[in-house]
Write an enzyme that holds these catalytic residues in place. Structure first.
Site, PDB file in Angstrom:
ATOM      1  N   GLY A 489      -0.050   5.536   2.608  1.00  0.00           N
ATOM      2  CA  GLY A 489      -1.239   5.945   3.341  1.00  0.00           C
ATOM      3  C   GLY A 489      -1.167   7.382   3.810  1.00  0.00           C
ATOM      4  CG  ASP A 490       0.645   8.262   7.426  1.00  0.00           C
ATOM      5  OD1 ASP A 490       1.381   7.465   6.804  1.00  0.00           O
ATOM      6  OD2 ASP A 490       0.644   8.365   8.667  1.00  0.00           O
ATOM      7  CD  GLU A 491       5.292   6.242   4.100  1.00  0.00           C
ATOM      8  OE1 GLU A 491       5.470   5.886   2.920  1.00  0.00           O
ATOM      9  OE2 GLU A 491       5.784   5.648   5.068  1.00  0.00           O
TER      10      GLU A 491
END
Length: 578
Positions: A489-491
């Site tokens: 997701g936000d990696e």
């Protein structure tokens, strides 16, 4: 006997003899035209059927291979009892299931025999472990035979009795070096596949597909399909030669199969007898799946010989009329038009003509015959041109479709960055190059700080736009030879190739540049958003010589950066942060 009678008798004999000869010549020419047209038609039809077959199946093969080659799936297959690995592997399997055309996957692990499966209805999401394979059960022999044969990929038609489905299965071995850890893949619904690929609305054309031993795998008559070919002994298969009436035809088709196997780009045609009628058998080899595409063309249905009877009758009547005259009109009215017609027939037979080259007929019977032939030849030319245009158009569409599918399979749909599979492939390539050239590379693991509140406060649409801008800022901080990928997701993860003689400092400098870029305010839909990032850095070969070790150290360094207060860069085993 009077001279008149003698002339009449001689004329009658000449008429009969010449008429018989002319009938035979014209008929042979017509048969030659039909044969030439049928051969060319068969070649185009075989290529067209080959393209129709490979379009839906190549994408499924590529995805199945990606699934079998996934590092996570291989690690799980090594340790099937590891609860965390199992959980992560099932999440990855679900991501692949969403991309398969049939919306289903299967994985069989070796040697435990555990069989995992979920279908398009998502019925088994909570219990994907369906059953345990048993080498002593006939229904499970396919799994162990595939492993024994040690071929990277199989395609076969087989009913899965425990699951209650019959599909065209794509089976890919899960390997780790020389060890076989299991079999993974997907299936295509057999009935739908036959309806979309095999069934042909044009009368007189039948398509089917056979495997490397001639066993029928896909055919509109499912009673003739050789289900579970992998587990059958030699001599028990339902093979292609059962369709032919004579041993000579069977041997000719088998020889043609061996011929095109040596030259995969070649197509061959053979004339055979089926149901007492002449057929053309067109064959093409599909090396990607080790199958043969077979097209059966009923010559009488596609181009009945009776269509030529009218022309031949007109020709014979015209010849009779001209022979009765028995004078100069014979050469001017008959022989000259016959010569022009024969030349046109030769041009059509040799495929060396265009519509404007064909002769135009006059008002008499021979002129009518010439016009009929010209019309027929023009139709053949037009049909061939239209078929070639359709094949070229379809080929271009398939190439564009394959290019789009390949890009979708390798990139994140939101940001356009490389996805996990593409990044893993590039990391393996970069590690191999670094070992060969004795250079350094850097692996950066990046996690956005305070991203969840953006989704919570402004909604996922704003969060998605923020991720797109984040991706653009990261790309602006690295070289074209470097790779930026989104793995969650936000990696994100970054691969810096061929860093300088001071690789740690170089990687930290790039990481700091990225950190500063992401620390600046973001203007999303008129909203000023503030986030930061935590970055972990690992260097090859100082912090690891393989992808798993290097990734683990970079991930560990990133978590240290998180624990140290976020918005910072941490080098693995370094006490200094910035």
């Amino acid at each position: 006997m009077k001279l008149r009678t003698r002339i009449l008798l001689l004329s009658a004999l000449l008429t009969i003899a010449t008429g018989v000869l002319a009938w035979w010549v014209a008929r042979e020419q017509a048969v030659g035209i039909v044969s030439q047209w049928a051969m060319r038609y068969a070649e185009k039809q075989v290529l067209y059927d080959k393209l129709r077959m490979m379009q839906p199946i190549l994408r499924e093969i590529a995805l199945s291979r990606q699934l079998a080659n996934s590092p996570l799936i291989r690690a799980w297959a090594r340790q099937p009892d590891d609860v965390d690995l199992t959980r992560r592997a099932l999440v990855e399997l679900e991501s692949f299931r969403a991309n398969f055309a049939d919306q289903s996957y299967f994985v069989g692990l070796h040697p435990s025999g555990r069989y995992y499966h979920n279908n398009a209805k998502n019925e088994y999401i909570d219990a994907p472990l369906r059953y345990t394979l048993d080498a002593n059960k006939a229904a499970d022999r396919w799994f162990y035979d595939i492993i024994t044969q040690n071929r990277d990929m199989h395609i076969n038609v087989n009913p899965d009795l425990p699951l209650g489905v019959t599909k065209l299965w794509i089976d890919v071995l899960i390997r780790d070096g020389n060890d076989i850890l299991g079999v993974a893949g997907t299936g295509l619904d057999l009935t739908s596949f036959i309806r979309e690929v095999v069934e042909n609305s044009q009368p007189g054309i039948t398509s089917l597909f056979v495997d490397h031993v001639g066993a029928i795998q896909v055919y509109r008559d499912e009673k003739l399909i050789d289900f579970a070919s992998i587990t059958k002994a030699a001599g028990n298969h339902k093979t292609l030669d059962m369709l032919f009436e004579s041993d000579q035809d069977r041997q000719a088709v088998l020889a043609a199969m061996k011929e095109i196997e040596q030259q995969p780009t070649k197509t061959v045609n053979r004339a055979v007898q089926m149901h007492g009628r002449p057929f053309l058998v067109g064959l093409a080899y599909l090396p990607e799946i080790d199958w043969y595409e077979v097209t059966l063309l009923d010559v009488n249905t596609l181009l009945p010989m009776q269509h030529f009877v009218g022309m031949l009758l007109v020709f014979a009547l015209s010849l009779l009329a001209t022979l009765i005259a028995f004078n100069v009109l014979l050469g001017r009215v008959v022989l000259k038009p016959i010569h022009r017609l024969a030349r046109a027939i030769e041009q059509v037979k040799s495929d060396n003509f265009s519509p404007q080259d064909l002769p135009s007929g006059g008002q008499d019977e021979i002129g009518h015959l010439m016009q009929l032939f010209s019309d027929m030849a023009r139709r053949v030319w037009t049909s061939r041109s239209e078929l070639e245009a359709r094949v070229a158009e379809r080929t271009a569409e398939l190439q564009q479709s394959q290019a789009r599918l390949q890009h979708m399979a390798q990139h994140d749909s939101l940001t356009g960055l490389a996805n996990r599979a593409l990044f893993s492939d590039r990391l393996h390539q970069a590690l191999a190059a670094a070992r060969r050239d004795q250079t350094h590379l850097a692996l950066l693991f990046l996690d956005l700080d305070h991203f969840k509140p953006v989704n919570d406060d402004y909604g996922h649409a704003v969060g998605d736009e923020l991720l797109k801008v984040v991706a653009q800022r990261m790309l602006a901080c690295v070289r074209e030879s470097d790779t930026v990928a989104r793995i969650g997701g936000d990696e994100f993860v970054l691969l810096l190739r061929s860093v300088s003689d001071d690789p740690g400092q170089t990687a930290l400098t790039v990481a700091e540049k990225i950190r500063e870029a992401l620390a600046r305010a973001f203007d999303i839909d008129g909203k000023a958003l503030h986030i930061s990032c935590s970055i972990g850095v690992a260097i090859y070969p100082e912090h690891g010589t393989d992808d798993i070790t290097l990734a683990g150290h970079a991930d560990q360094a990133m978590y240290l950066a998180k624990q140290a207060g976020r918005n910072r860069v941490t080098l693995f085993q370094s006490v200094t942060t910035r």
